[in-house]
Design an enzyme around this catalytic site. Structure first.
Site, short mmCIF file in Angstrom:
data_model
loop_
_atom_site.label_atom_id
_atom_site.label_comp_id
_atom_site.label_asym_id
_atom_site.label_seq_id
_atom_site.Cartn_x
_atom_site.Cartn_y
_atom_site.Cartn_z
N ASP A 18 -35.10 17.39 -33.11
CA ASP A 18 -34.11 18.25 -33.62
C ASP A 18 -32.65 17.35 -34.29
OD1 ASP A 18 -34.43 20.58 -31.87
OD2 ASP A 18 -32.82 19.83 -30.60
N ARG B 213 -20.85 22.69 -28.37
CA ARG B 213 -21.01 23.33 -30.05
C ARG B 213 -21.96 24.86 -29.80
NH1 ARG B 213 -24.39 18.32 -29.54
NH2 ARG B 213 -25.97 19.30 -28.97
N ALA C 1 -24.90 22.26 -37.05
CA ALA C 1 -24.18 22.50 -35.20
C ALA C 1 -22.89 21.34 -35.35
CB ALA C 1 -24.67 22.41 -34.73
N LYS D 181 -33.75 15.60 -28.40
CA LYS D 181 -33.73 14.60 -29.73
C LYS D 181 -33.40 13.34 -29.81
CE LYS D 181 -29.58 18.42 -29.25
NZ LYS D 181 -30.24 18.96 -29.37
N LYS E 219 -19.09 28.05 -45.95
CA LYS E 219 -19.55 28.87 -44.84
C LYS E 219 -20.49 29.51 -46.07
CE LYS E 219 -20.19 32.36 -41.93
NZ LYS E 219 -22.02 32.07 -41.69
N ARG F 259 -38.19 23.21 -38.66
CA ARG F 259 -36.70 24.13 -38.68
C ARG F 259 -35.84 24.33 -38.96
NH1 ARG F 259 -34.24 22.36 -33.61
NH2 ARG F 259 -35.34 23.29 -32.28
N THR G 56 -31.47 30.85 -36.35
CA THR G 56 -30.19 31.29 -37.09
C THR G 56 -30.03 33.13 -36.57
OG1 THR G 56 -28.80 32.33 -39.11
CG2 THR G 56 -31.15 32.90 -39.45
C1 LIG Z 1 -33.43 27.68 -32.42
C2 LIG Z 1 -32.22 26.57 -32.56
C3 LIG Z 1 -32.34 25.86 -32.97
C4 LIG Z 1 -31.11 24.36 -33.27
N1 LIG Z 1 -31.80 23.36 -33.60
C5 LIG Z 1 -30.26 22.25 -34.17
C6 LIG Z 1 -30.45 21.41 -34.70
O1 LIG Z 1 -31.73 20.34 -34.09
N2 LIG Z 1 -29.71 20.66 -35.47
C7 LIG Z 1 -28.80 21.50 -35.68
O2 LIG Z 1 -27.66 21.04 -36.49
N3 LIG Z 1 -28.47 22.91 -35.47
C8 LIG Z 1 -29.38 23.33 -34.47
N4 LIG Z 1 -29.09 24.66 -34.33
C9 LIG Z 1 -27.41 25.53 -34.65
C10 LIG Z 1 -27.80 26.41 -35.95
O3 LIG Z 1 -27.05 24.64 -36.94
C11 LIG Z 1 -26.28 27.04 -35.76
O4 LIG Z 1 -24.86 25.45 -35.41
C12 LIG Z 1 -26.59 27.77 -35.53
O5 LIG Z 1 -27.52 28.59 -35.25
C13 LIG Z 1 -25.17 29.38 -35.32
O6 LIG Z 1 -25.63 29.06 -37.02
P1 LIG Z 1 -26.30 30.94 -36.98
O7 LIG Z 1 -27.35 29.64 -38.44
O8 LIG Z 1 -26.76 31.60 -36.15
O9 LIG Z 1 -25.31 31.38 -37.78
P2 LIG Z 1 -23.45 31.81 -38.19
O10 LIG Z 1 -23.53 32.55 -39.16
O11 LIG Z 1 -23.07 30.72 -36.83
O12 LIG Z 1 -23.72 32.82 -37.04
C14 LIG Z 1 -24.49 34.09 -37.22
C15 LIG Z 1 -24.29 35.79 -36.41
O13 LIG Z 1 -24.69 35.26 -34.92
C16 LIG Z 1 -23.88 34.26 -33.92
N5 LIG Z 1 -23.10 33.54 -33.01
C17 LIG Z 1 -23.44 32.02 -33.63
N6 LIG Z 1 -23.70 31.42 -32.92
C18 LIG Z 1 -23.90 32.32 -31.91
C19 LIG Z 1 -23.19 31.88 -30.10
N7 LIG Z 1 -23.18 30.42 -30.09
N8 LIG Z 1 -23.18 32.96 -29.72
C20 LIG Z 1 -22.49 34.07 -30.04
N9 LIG Z 1 -22.31 34.30 -30.83
C21 LIG Z 1 -23.08 33.56 -31.80
C22 LIG Z 1 -22.40 34.72 -35.28
O14 LIG Z 1 -21.26 34.90 -34.24
C23 LIG Z 1 -23.04 36.12 -36.25
O15 LIG Z 1 -21.88 36.77 -35.89
C24 LIG Z 1 -30.49 25.29 -33.84
C25 LIG Z 1 -30.14 27.24 -33.62
C26 LIG Z 1 -31.54 27.44 -33.63
C27 LIG Z 1 -31.12 28.70 -33.13
#
Ligand SMILES: Cc1cc2nc3c(=O)[nH]c(=O)nc-3n(C[C@H](O)[C@H](O)[C@H](O)COP(=O)(O)OP(=O)(O)OC[C@H]3O[C@@H](n4cnc5c(N)ncnc54)[C@H](O)[C@@H]3O)c2cc1C
Length: 313
Positions: free
Chosen positions: A139, A294, A195, A105, A207, A190, A232
């Site tokens: 990131d 987060r 978040a 970061k 959403k 990516r 995701t």
């Molecule tokens: C490898 C990686 C790198 C990332 N880098 C960044 C970044 O640089 N900047 C940034 O802003 N965000 C980053 N994120 C976070 C991202 O923005 C989302 O906040 C996060 O991935 C949750 O969204 P989702 O796409 O999984 O969808 P969602 O709709 O939130 O979740 C989809 C499903 O997964 C489950 N789920 C999601 N998160 C969780 C959790 N924490 N615990 C348990 N179950 C969960 C949900 O319950 C749902 O069933 C990153 C995520 C990943 C996977």
């Protein structure tokens, strides 16, 4: 009813993300230490603990993205220490032959102090990683840093650093335009939903709109011809990506799935078993509080998990 549930979830998410900025809660969390369930999402506090987790994940066929926890550094001296630690991490990854990239970061490297400092610091890490044959992902943080982050990414590319990529967030209205502007550079991106707590003048509040925009960005990024990491845990979007890969004939070396260590492990295993490339973001270090908040905000039901862990202490 569904709208009410979504509104409640949105309110909880905002409350948890606001708590992420509370020094008092942070102090309290660190007093409880790492045992309160944090290890589900964080490899440990030390480099050795991270290396152990990374080895095990590699052995199970997962790629790894190593991240040192920390952000919002306020002193140049601290940022210099972070550079030193990242270079050390890179050398250990290379020495052990791990299949791992690095994620960092820019506010951990001084972006909140001044952009020039963050540029110099990330430069030093990317150069060392290049020497070792490792990839570095920058990131994306709060929208106040989007311009500076993309500017630094462009600068590194223009200096011939090919081992670097960044992140675009689907919740930002601007991301499709940012991707279009980067496309001629064949960027390594990516794509995530996003978040952080962002106001409705910069980010989609609903959403459904964020989900639709993520799919549009994936399609746009495939067409740009660089590398796309689809980060995701959303099964619907994962299946849509698999369809899109088949439809566009995107070869395996131009994309991968990425997920967070500890989140939906059964889905991670399933994607590996189906033969897809899956990279797990594995954070480690002592500054775990904002990262944990987060993860809680993404799924408020995780609060029960942590409450249970606290109860069992
Ligand atoms: C490898 C990686 C790198 C990332 N880098 C960044 C970044 O640089 N900047 C940034 O802003 N965000 C980053 N994120 C976070 C991202 O923005 C989302 O906040 C996060 O991935 C949750 O969204 P989702 O796409 O999984 O969808 P969602 O709709 O939130 O979740 C989809 C499903 O997964 C489950 N789920 C999601 N998160 C969780 C959790 N924490 N615990 C348990 N179950 C969960 C949900 O319950 C749902 O069933 C990153 C995520 C990943 C996977």
């Amino acid at each position: 009813m569904a709208a009410l549930a979504q509104t409640l979830e949105g309110l909880t998410r905002r409350a948890i993300l606001s708590a992420a900025d509370s020094p008092r809660l942070q102090h309290l969390a660190y007093r409880f230490g790492m045992n309160v369930g944090v290890r589900r999402f964080v490899a440990g506090e030390t480099l050795e603990e991270f290396l152990g987790v990374a080895r095990r994940l590699n052995a199970r066929g997962f790629l790894v993205a190593a991240g040192m926890l920390g952000e919002g550094v306020q002193a140049e001296r601290d940022a210099a220490g972070v550079v030193h630690d990242y270079c050390h991490l890179a050398r250990r990854i290379a020495a052990e032959g791990l299949r791992a990239s690095i994620a960092l970061k820019l506010t951990h490297l001084g972006l909140a102090i001044r952009a020039g400092l963050a540029l110099d610091n990330v430069w030093a890490i990317v150069r060392e990683a290049q020497r070792l044959g490792l990839f570095v992902r920058i990131d994306m943080e709060q929208s106040a840093y989007t311009d500076a982050t993309l500017e630094i990414y462009r600068r590194l590319l223009s200096e011939g650093m090919t081992n670097v990529g960044t992140v675009l967030q689907a919740y930002l209205y601007r991301s499709q335009a940012d991707l279009a502007a980067l496309a001629p550079l064949r960027p390594n991106l990516r794509l995530v939903k996003g978040a952080y707590l962002e106001p409705p003048d910069v980010a989609f509040p609903k959403k459904g709109d964020v989900d639709r925009n993520l799919v549009a960005l994936i399609e746009q990024s495939f067409a740009a011809g660089g590398f796309t990491a689809i980060a995701t845990h959303d099964r619907r979007i994962i299946e849509q990506t698999i369809d899109l890969v088949a439809r566009t004939g995107t070869p395996p070396e131009r994309w991968e799935f990425q997920m967070l260590y500890g989140v939906r492990p059964a889905l991670q295993d399933e994607l590996r078993a189906r033969g897809f490339s899956v990279r797990l973001a594995v954070p480690f270090g002592s500054q775990w509080y904002p990262y944990l908040m987060r993860r809680l905000a993404e799924r408020p039901a995780n609060l029960f998990f942590f409450a249970g862990a606290l109860w069992r202490r």
